[in-house]
Design a protein around this motif. Structure first.
Motif, PDB file in Angstrom:
ATOM      1  N   GLN A   1       0.837  -1.193   0.000  1.00  0.00           N
ATOM      2  CA  GLN A   1       0.000   0.000   0.000  1.00  0.00           C
ATOM      3  C   GLN A   1       0.875   1.248   0.000  1.00  0.00           C
ATOM      4  OE1 GLN A   1      -2.857   0.245   3.177  1.00  0.00           O
ATOM      5  NE2 GLN A   1      -3.879   2.016   2.304  1.00  0.00           N
ATOM      6  N   ALA A   2       0.537   2.192  -0.854  1.00  0.00           N
ATOM      7  CA  ALA A   2       1.301   3.433  -0.962  1.00  0.00           C
ATOM      8  C   ALA A   2       0.709   4.511  -0.069  1.00  0.00           C
ATOM      9  CB  ALA A   2       1.310   3.925  -2.406  1.00  0.00           C
ATOM     10  N   TYR A   3       1.572   5.414   0.404  1.00  0.00           N
ATOM     11  CA  TYR A   3       1.058   6.656   0.991  1.00  0.00           C
ATOM     12  C   TYR A   3       1.630   7.839   0.224  1.00  0.00           C
ATOM     13  CZ  TYR A   3       5.407   7.415   3.773  1.00  0.00           C
ATOM     14  OH  TYR A   3       6.714   7.627   4.184  1.00  0.00           O
ATOM     15  N   ALA A   4       0.855   8.903   0.150  1.00  0.00           N
ATOM     16  CA  ALA A   4       1.265  10.112  -0.547  1.00  0.00           C
ATOM     17  C   ALA A   4       2.123  10.959   0.378  1.00  0.00           C
ATOM     18  CB  ALA A   4       0.040  10.905  -0.992  1.00  0.00           C
ATOM     19  N   SER A   5       3.316  11.280  -0.062  1.00  0.00           N
ATOM     20  CA  SER A   5       4.263  12.066   0.723  1.00  0.00           C
ATOM     21  C   SER A   5       4.419  13.426   0.047  1.00  0.00           C
ATOM     22  CB  SER A   5       5.598  11.325   0.787  1.00  0.00           C
ATOM     23  OG  SER A   5       6.535  11.985   1.576  1.00  0.00           O
ATOM     24  N   THR A   6       3.947  14.482   0.692  1.00  0.00           N
ATOM     25  CA  THR A   6       3.923  15.793   0.038  1.00  0.00           C
ATOM     26  C   THR A   6       5.291  16.455   0.058  1.00  0.00           C
ATOM     27  OG1 THR A   6       3.511  17.249   1.946  1.00  0.00           O
ATOM     28  CG2 THR A   6       1.610  16.087   1.018  1.00  0.00           C
ATOM     29  N   VAL A   7       5.480  17.393  -0.850  1.00  0.00           N
ATOM     30  CA  VAL A   7       6.564  18.355  -0.714  1.00  0.00           C
ATOM     31  C   VAL A   7       6.021  19.499   0.144  1.00  0.00           C
ATOM     32  CG1 VAL A   7       7.629  17.685  -2.878  1.00  0.00           C
ATOM     33  CG2 VAL A   7       5.925  19.510  -2.879  1.00  0.00           C
ATOM     34  N   THR A   8       6.749  20.602   0.218  1.00  0.00           N
ATOM     35  CA  THR A   8       6.325  21.716   1.066  1.00  0.00           C
ATOM     36  C   THR A   8       5.654  22.795   0.217  1.00  0.00           C
ATOM     37  OG1 THR A   8       8.135  21.279   2.583  1.00  0.00           O
ATOM     38  CG2 THR A   8       7.072  23.422   2.763  1.00  0.00           C
ATOM     39  N   TYR A   9       4.410  23.060   0.527  1.00  0.00           N
ATOM     40  CA  TYR A   9       3.635  24.077  -0.185  1.00  0.00           C
ATOM     41  C   TYR A   9       3.605  25.374   0.624  1.00  0.00           C
ATOM     42  CZ  TYR A   9       2.292  20.174  -3.113  1.00  0.00           C
ATOM     43  OH  TYR A   9       2.330  19.094  -3.955  1.00  0.00           O
ATOM     44  N   ASP A  10       3.117  26.428   0.001  1.00  0.00           N
ATOM     45  CA  ASP A  10       3.174  27.752   0.621  1.00  0.00           C
ATOM     46  C   ASP A  10       2.048  27.998   1.620  1.00  0.00           C
ATOM     47  OD1 ASP A  10       5.463  28.565  -0.811  1.00  0.00           O
ATOM     48  OD2 ASP A  10       4.242  29.136  -2.537  1.00  0.00           O
ATOM     49  N   THR A  11       0.885  27.411   1.386  1.00  0.00           N
ATOM     50  CA  THR A  11      -0.278  27.748   2.202  1.00  0.00           C
ATOM     51  C   THR A  11      -1.004  26.487   2.657  1.00  0.00           C
ATOM     52  OG1 THR A  11      -1.832  27.821   0.346  1.00  0.00           O
ATOM     53  CG2 THR A  11      -0.605  29.859   0.841  1.00  0.00           C
TER      54      THR A  11
ATOM     55  N   LEU B   1      -4.345  21.342   1.596  1.00  0.00           N
ATOM     56  CA  LEU B   1      -5.664  20.710   1.619  1.00  0.00           C
ATOM     57  C   LEU B   1      -6.087  20.291   0.215  1.00  0.00           C
ATOM     58  CD1 LEU B   1      -7.592  22.957   4.182  1.00  0.00           C
ATOM     59  CD2 LEU B   1      -6.179  20.945   4.600  1.00  0.00           C
ATOM     60  N   THR B   2      -5.754  21.115  -0.775  1.00  0.00           N
ATOM     61  CA  THR B   2      -6.072  20.770  -2.163  1.00  0.00           C
ATOM     62  C   THR B   2      -5.320  19.513  -2.588  1.00  0.00           C
ATOM     63  OG1 THR B   2      -6.500  23.074  -2.747  1.00  0.00           O
ATOM     64  CG2 THR B   2      -5.961  21.572  -4.556  1.00  0.00           C
ATOM     65  N   ILE B   3      -4.050  19.441  -2.230  1.00  0.00           N
ATOM     66  CA  ILE B   3      -3.252  18.261  -2.567  1.00  0.00           C
ATOM     67  C   ILE B   3      -3.805  17.025  -1.864  1.00  0.00           C
ATOM     68  CG2 ILE B   3      -0.974  17.197  -2.333  1.00  0.00           C
ATOM     69  CD1 ILE B   3      -1.226  19.345  -4.534  1.00  0.00           C
ATOM     70  N   ALA B   4      -4.237  17.195  -0.621  1.00  0.00           N
ATOM     71  CA  ALA B   4      -4.819  16.062   0.105  1.00  0.00           C
ATOM     72  C   ALA B   4      -6.060  15.535  -0.629  1.00  0.00           C
ATOM     73  CB  ALA B   4      -5.169  16.479   1.524  1.00  0.00           C
TER      74      ALA B   4
END
Length: 358
Positions: free
Chosen positions: A129-139, A144-147
């Motif tokens: 199972q994969a999990y999504a690992s974000t980079v760093t966003y500004d706001t 929340l949009t990426i989520a």
């Protein structure tokens, strides 16, 4: 079987969607480096390994690894692993290079056996199972949009790489929990950005928001600090991602109560041999060994052991794309099924494009 030649290539790839990390850490930049090791045997079987450093790969192969490997039996992986460990005493290899040779030797072994690597490692499952690992966003809004995007793609778990400010990050993490509800597993990675005081503050906020793990909030040179952190928190602390010393150091984290889960992975923990030692060590303590993100080699590792929950997939960009493996609609990744690790390169093209080579 005998090694008859060792080649190495360093490449530079333009980055179409540069991304950034927390304040103080460099982002992706405009160029992505890639180092490729190629070990050739007298039976026509080749072993390949890949890393994130171009010039270093060629330097280490030229000065250290080629002379060590020529004439050796590539199936004697244990012996060669310890010979490289001995060389590290004076070389102090950059952490990605302790296991580079080992990965190529396991590739040869699995090809010789005629099976995908994860079968050779134990074969717990053909999918992870994969999990999504974000980079760093500004706001916060961007996070929340990426989520939302990740959940729509089928991910059941999301990990944040946020700003490196304990109070701002705590608020972001709690806002994300409210946004996605209770059915999505959430994790937080501090990228070693905090002191003990701030790490405890942020950890308590993550506990309130029911996060699944709290990863590397401090530099991993101080086991004492991690022991204090674990004593203060109930959220599982995931540690030892970037600490030197492979399984020897991982053992110190575990026996001193300085982590609740341990990081392992081919790129930073001594290749397949070192990573498997850490996974089995953790299993003897009934502990999870969570695999760091990466390419095919780490997918095989995640599918080869039983005490890994997820595989990390980096999600980045204004128009987010998955970096690395395609994630299937149910949020899983399937391991390559051909013998070996599954790297496929056009060596004529690599020879032409290499910035460095030996």
């Amino acid at each position: 079987m005998k090694i008859i030649d060792v080649k190495a290539y360093g490449l530079h790839h333009p980055v179409e969607n540069p991304f950034k990390w927390r304040k103080g850490l460099p982002g992706s930049g405009e160029i992505r480096e890639q180092g490729i090791l190629r070990i050739i045997t007298d039976e026509g079987i080749e072993g390949v390994a890949v890393t994130q450093r171009a010039g270093m790969t060629v330097d280490y192969v030229t000065r250290c690894f080629k002379q060590l490997l020529i004439g050796k039996n590539p199936l004697l992986k244990e012996k060669i692993w310890h010979e490289i460990w001995e060389m590290d005493r004076l070389e102090e290899f950059q952490i990605m290079f302790m296991g580079l040779v080992d990965m190529a030797l396991w590739d040869i072994t699995a090809k010789k056996a005629g099976m995908p690597l994860y079968h050779l490692l134990g074969g717990n499952s053909d999918r992870v199972q994969a999990y999504a690992s974000t980079v760093t966003y500004d706001t916060t809004e961007q996070f929340l949009t990426i989520a939302d995007y990740c959940i729509d793609r089928g991910y059941k778990a999301i990990k944040l790489h946020a700003w490196g400010d304990a109070r701002k990050d705590a608020k972001l993490c709690q806002n994300l929990r409210k946004h996605v509800g209770n059915d999505i597993k959430l994790m937080y990675d501090g990228s070693a950005g905090f002191n003990l005081h701030d790490a405890i503050y942020l950890g308590k906020a993550l506990e309130e928001a029911d996060y699944y793990w709290y990863e590397e909030p401090m530099r991993e040179s101080s086991i004492w600090n991690y022991k204090k952190l674990c004593d203060e928190l109930s959220i599982p602390v995931l540690a030892a991602e970037t600490s030197d010393g492979c399984h020897y150091n991982a053992a110190d984290f575990i026996v001193n109560g300085a982590c609740d889960m341990i990081r392992t992975g081919t790129l930073l923990k001594g290749g397949i041999t070192g990573s498997m030692r850490i996974a089995h060590l953790a299993d003897s303590f009934n502990m999870k060994a969570e695999i760091h993100g990466g390419d095919q080699a780490n997918v095989h590792l995640a599918c080869g052991i039983s005490n890994c929950s997820f595989f990390e997939v980096l999600v980045f960009g204004t128009d987010p794309v998955d970096f690395g493996y395609p994630v299937e609609p149910d949020g899983f990744i399937t391991a390559p099924q051909e013998p070996g690790i599954g790297y496929i390169f056009d060596w004529n093209e690599i020879e032409k494009k290499a910035v460095y080579k030996v």
